[in-house]
Enzyme design. Sequence first.
Site, mmCIF file in Angstrom:
data_model
loop_
_atom_site.group_PDB
_atom_site.id
_atom_site.type_symbol
_atom_site.label_atom_id
_atom_site.label_comp_id
_atom_site.label_asym_id
_atom_site.label_seq_id
_atom_site.Cartn_x
_atom_site.Cartn_y
_atom_site.Cartn_z
ATOM 1 N N SER A 113 6.995 0.820 -10.901
ATOM 2 C CA SER A 113 6.884 0.867 -9.444
ATOM 3 C C SER A 113 7.101 2.274 -8.873
ATOM 4 O O SER A 113 6.412 3.192 -9.257
ATOM 5 C CB SER A 113 7.856 -0.138 -8.842
ATOM 6 O OG SER A 113 7.582 -0.315 -7.483
ATOM 7 N N HIS A 114 8.101 2.403 -8.006
ATOM 8 C CA HIS A 114 8.324 3.683 -7.329
ATOM 9 C C HIS A 114 9.151 4.650 -8.169
ATOM 10 O O HIS A 114 9.397 5.775 -7.739
ATOM 11 C CB HIS A 114 9.048 3.420 -6.014
ATOM 12 C CG HIS A 114 10.328 2.680 -6.230
ATOM 13 N ND1 HIS A 114 10.344 1.351 -6.595
ATOM 14 C CD2 HIS A 114 11.602 3.096 -6.223
ATOM 15 C CE1 HIS A 114 11.597 0.978 -6.771
ATOM 16 N NE2 HIS A 114 12.377 2.012 -6.556
ATOM 17 N N ASP A 277 3.406 3.031 -2.923
ATOM 18 C CA ASP A 277 4.211 3.461 -4.072
ATOM 19 C C ASP A 277 3.401 3.471 -5.371
ATOM 20 O O ASP A 277 2.179 3.272 -5.360
ATOM 21 C CB ASP A 277 5.458 2.577 -4.214
ATOM 22 C CG ASP A 277 5.127 1.182 -4.713
ATOM 23 O OD1 ASP A 277 4.011 0.714 -4.455
ATOM 24 O OD2 ASP A 277 5.996 0.551 -5.357
ATOM 25 N N ASP A 279 2.852 1.478 -7.906
ATOM 26 C CA ASP A 279 1.991 0.358 -8.285
ATOM 27 C C ASP A 279 1.319 -0.310 -7.086
ATOM 28 O O ASP A 279 0.711 -1.378 -7.224
ATOM 29 C CB ASP A 279 2.779 -0.676 -9.100
ATOM 30 C CG ASP A 279 3.942 -1.277 -8.340
ATOM 31 O OD1 ASP A 279 4.512 -0.585 -7.473
ATOM 32 O OD2 ASP A 279 4.299 -2.437 -8.611
ATOM 33 N N ASP A 281 2.442 -1.777 -4.281
ATOM 34 C CA ASP A 281 2.919 -2.967 -3.567
ATOM 35 C C ASP A 281 3.806 -2.630 -2.365
ATOM 36 O O ASP A 281 4.068 -3.488 -1.531
ATOM 37 C CB ASP A 281 3.600 -3.976 -4.513
ATOM 38 C CG ASP A 281 4.750 -3.393 -5.299
ATOM 39 O OD1 ASP A 281 5.054 -2.186 -5.134
ATOM 40 O OD2 ASP A 281 5.351 -4.146 -6.097
ATOM 41 N N ARG A 282 4.246 -1.366 -2.266
ATOM 42 C CA ARG A 282 5.081 -1.009 -1.117
ATOM 43 C C ARG A 282 4.274 -0.233 -0.081
ATOM 44 O O ARG A 282 3.223 0.319 -0.400
ATOM 45 C CB ARG A 282 6.243 -0.119 -1.557
ATOM 46 C CG ARG A 282 7.179 -0.793 -2.513
ATOM 47 C CD ARG A 282 8.376 0.095 -2.763
ATOM 48 N NE ARG A 282 9.314 -0.582 -3.643
ATOM 49 C CZ ARG A 282 10.599 -0.312 -3.709
ATOM 50 N NH1 ARG A 282 11.110 0.644 -2.947
ATOM 51 N NH2 ARG A 282 11.378 -0.969 -4.522
ATOM 52 N N LYS A 376 4.046 -8.370 -2.961
ATOM 53 C CA LYS A 376 3.947 -7.556 -1.767
ATOM 54 C C LYS A 376 2.726 -6.658 -1.921
ATOM 55 O O LYS A 376 2.274 -6.410 -3.032
ATOM 56 C CB LYS A 376 5.225 -6.766 -1.536
ATOM 57 C CG LYS A 376 5.746 -5.959 -2.714
ATOM 58 C CD LYS A 376 7.124 -5.412 -2.373
ATOM 59 C CE LYS A 376 7.672 -4.491 -3.451
ATOM 60 N NZ LYS A 376 8.318 -5.216 -4.540
HETATM 61 C C1 VG1 Z 1 14.277 -2.935 -5.481
HETATM 62 C C2 VG1 Z 1 14.239 -3.387 -4.035
HETATM 63 C C3 VG1 Z 1 13.684 -4.794 -3.950
HETATM 64 C C4 VG1 Z 1 12.309 -4.839 -4.615
HETATM 65 C C5 VG1 Z 1 12.399 -4.314 -6.033
HETATM 66 C C6 VG1 Z 1 11.057 -4.209 -6.710
HETATM 67 O O1 VG1 Z 1 15.123 -3.777 -6.225
HETATM 68 O O2 VG1 Z 1 15.514 -3.330 -3.450
HETATM 69 O O3 VG1 Z 1 13.625 -5.174 -2.600
HETATM 70 O O4 VG1 Z 1 11.823 -6.155 -4.646
HETATM 71 O O5 VG1 Z 1 12.966 -3.000 -6.027
HETATM 72 O O6 VG1 Z 1 10.143 -3.465 -5.950
HETATM 73 P P1 VG1 Z 1 16.647 -3.399 -6.589
HETATM 74 O O7 VG1 Z 1 17.149 -4.513 -7.460
HETATM 75 O O8 VG1 Z 1 16.607 -2.062 -7.263
HETATM 76 O O9 VG1 Z 1 17.368 -3.296 -5.280
HETATM 77 V V1 VG1 Z 1 8.938 -2.573 -6.694
HETATM 78 O O10 VG1 Z 1 7.977 -1.903 -5.529
HETATM 79 O O11 VG1 Z 1 9.902 -1.677 -7.637
HETATM 80 O O12 VG1 Z 1 8.042 -3.688 -7.721
HETATM 81 CO CO CO Z 2 6.224 -1.241 -6.363
#
Ligand code: VG1
Ligand code: CO
Length: 543
Positions: A113-114, A277, A279, A281-282, A376
């Site tokens: 992801s990010h 981000d 991937d 989704d954000r 998302k």
């Molecule tokens: C974080 C965010 C959460 C989100 C998750 C995955 O998780 O707080 O809201 O769903 O990342 O997003 P955590 O457990 O680090 O707080 V993504 O865009 O990384 O798939």
């Molecule tokens: Co993401």
Amino acid sequence: MSITTVATTPIEGQKPGTSGLRKKTPVFMGPHYLENFVQSIFDGTGGAQGKVYVLGGDGRYFNDRAAQVILRMAAANGAARVIVGQGAILSTPAASNLIRKRGADGGIIMSASHNPGGPEEDFGVKFNAANGGPAPEGMTAKIFDATKALSEYHILEAQDVDLSVPGESRLGEMVVEVVDPVTDYAALMADIFDFDKIRTLFASGFRMRFDAMHAVTGPYAKAILEGTLGAPAGTVVNAVPSPDFGGGHPDPNPIWAKTLMDEMYGDSAPDFGAASDGDGDRNMIVGRHAYVTPSDSLAVLAANATLVPAYAKGLAGVARSMPTSKALDRVADALGIDCYETPTGWKYFGNLLDAGRATLCGEESAGTGSDHVREKDGLWAVLFWLNVLAERKMSVAEILADHWQKFGRNFYSRHDYEAVDSAAAEGLMQGLRDALATLPGTDAAGLTVETADEFTYNDPVDASLSTGQGIRIGLADGGRVVYRLSGTGTEGATLRVYLERVETDPARFDADPQDALAGIIAAADALADIKGRTGRSAPDVIT
Ligand code: VG1
Ligand code: CO
């Protein structure tokens, strides 16, 4: 081509977190690490025999080679077909859409992801179920159990599959179908939004900047915004996915998308800015001189949903993760619809979306989505805003101001303490947990604690329980503090402290959020002794 069965032993710590398994890239590239987890996905979900999967990733370092390993393993485990994005590229929402559209049994998405990418940065693998959504807790528990019971994995001895051109080929008995990553997703967006209105908006001289942050949304945004909707060339920047995301964090927030923020707050700012981000989704939404917090964005979209063709008949209900601000609740109240509160992580929205109880959902961490997929969706949120802007003919700042006038303003911020010593972070949480019963009625930096508990989610659809989902403190004057440990960090522990306060006096709507929340911030530190426990005097990231 022959199938090799490789003897292996369980590898410590292959426990999927909030969003799949994330580790440093060298860990994933280490002996048997990726293979063990992929075999565990198959073993934990009833085997791959005869199944159809979707496969793709965000293009980060090791994406291409991991895809070849996963394909060879799927073939050796008897999968019938794998639908792969060209170049092994698929954004998370596009993968979710393909799983649903093609009736696949599941999907494997390669992404952290990010989190930054590169040889020394992060890699990740997540498994999505047949509904297109992240594996629910029961499924990830089975996958984790499989990682502990594993004694061998199966892999085909074969050359790499050519993923550079769409079309079908065979790997052993299995069909590999390479598809354009953008086509189906773009068609879905055209079904949801009023593309003609958005086209007219761009034709009228409306200007936007979309920062793809060298990540996966580049090709999607270019095709849809510049290609289909007629935004001028150059609207999308950093549009070519790179294995290390140009050396940055593909994290769409004011800190990591600073170049975009500077432009949006500059003298010649365009009308609208957005970013996504790693991937895809954000999303980050920013108007000219007007940053929109993710919690506010969710509330604004809910309040304006009927302006979008796909939601014109209204919303069945809405949902937000527990730490997300309650701005959404105020809109749901006004609309007379249900607002569900779920644990952090998109997987918890799946049942509500599948059951038709919620149409729109979101998280404070820049995630917004709807029942169109089970993830998302960054670009979807951007198109939603464009559709609303095209209909209302107001600026982002005006829409926000109007929203606060109607519903009040929920000042909100998240403070992250990263790479904290794991034992210290666990100790801080345990300290709070032990004190929960005695906290109500006590004073925290001048504010009275009214409620204190640890969030347990009771899924209204399947009655499953998820415990230990964050500690919530309700303070006098409508303030709230939430503490939880991240499930996606790859180094030590990340403590997240979520701070919120409702303001209903319009004279104070323009305050700086950190000032408006100063009392709550002091109370949060006093209650958890953040400084004493972690040795940190300030958070690493404030969003
Ligand atoms: C974080 C965010 C959460 C989100 C998750 C995955 O998780 O707080 O809201 O769903 O990342 O997003 P955590 O457990 O680090 O707080 V993504 O865009 O990384 O798939
Ligand atoms: Co993401």
